[in-house]
Design an enzyme around this catalytic site. Sequence first.
Site, PDB file in Angstrom:
ATOM      1  N   ASP A 160     -28.617 -43.264 -74.585  1.00  0.00           N
ATOM      2  CA  ASP A 160     -27.055 -42.290 -74.569  1.00  0.00           C
ATOM      3  C   ASP A 160     -26.480 -42.785 -75.602  1.00  0.00           C
ATOM      4  OD1 ASP A 160     -26.304 -44.944 -74.071  1.00  0.00           O
ATOM      5  OD2 ASP A 160     -24.889 -44.314 -72.381  1.00  0.00           O
ATOM      6  N   LYS A 166     -33.568 -37.267 -70.555  1.00  0.00           N
ATOM      7  CA  LYS A 166     -32.539 -38.212 -70.208  1.00  0.00           C
ATOM      8  C   LYS A 166     -32.227 -38.303 -68.821  1.00  0.00           C
ATOM      9  CE  LYS A 166     -27.651 -39.720 -71.300  1.00  0.00           C
ATOM     10  NZ  LYS A 166     -26.254 -38.956 -71.364  1.00  0.00           N
TER      11      LYS A 166
END
Length: 227
Positions: free
Chosen positions: A157, A139
């Site tokens: 997210d 991420k």
Amino acid sequence: MRSPSVPRNYISEARKRVAPKRERIRPIIERLALEHQDAAIALKFRAPLELLVSVMLSAQTTDVNVNRVTATLFDKYRKPEDYLAVPLEELERDIFATGFFRQKAKAIRGTMHVLIDELDGEVPRTLEELTRLPGVGRKTANVVAAELGHPQGIVVDTHVRRLSQRLGLTRQEDPVKIERDLTKLVPREDWGRFPHLLIWHGRRVCDARKPRCEDCVLNDLCPSSRV
Ligand code: SF4
């Protein structure tokens, strides 16, 4: 009977008939882009190194909190060597307010070592190199690569995950599988801005507990719309 692989919230919310996702994805992006013209990363940075450190610090805390800390942090730490020039405890103190400060300080110092020893002090642009940095997961790497103008995946997210499910763009729960579904669907040129659009729409309209479907520009394209 419900398939065990299909999340319950997807089933309970997906009650409105809409066109296949391949037909909806472009209008979804276009409408969100019009609606959230200011959609961009909320972290403040002036250079790739500041971006990388900000994203590393943002784990488990808010962007506002990170910006508060980095407003002074980046005056003191300007290059990779600066993070190694102070005792570990001093760096921990300087980033304390972002939480998980011990883990984060260790990861930042490990990353600075690799930048200096292997990358001429430069922040790399590829996911492969970024994810080799200590404490940099997929991420974080995706966020950094996208902000540096080289998106190689789609950041997933909590907002991206919730909205992708509500919009019927994925049935997955696992972020890596959600990303795989999205990269097959979202045009490559939109990989960088797409997560920002979903994040800002999630914050402003499609709230986790109380989605405001009546005010949503996607309500005729969304299988979870309550209007
Ligand atoms: S707010 Fe919009 S995107 Fe969210 S569930 Fe309602 S119609 Fe769908």
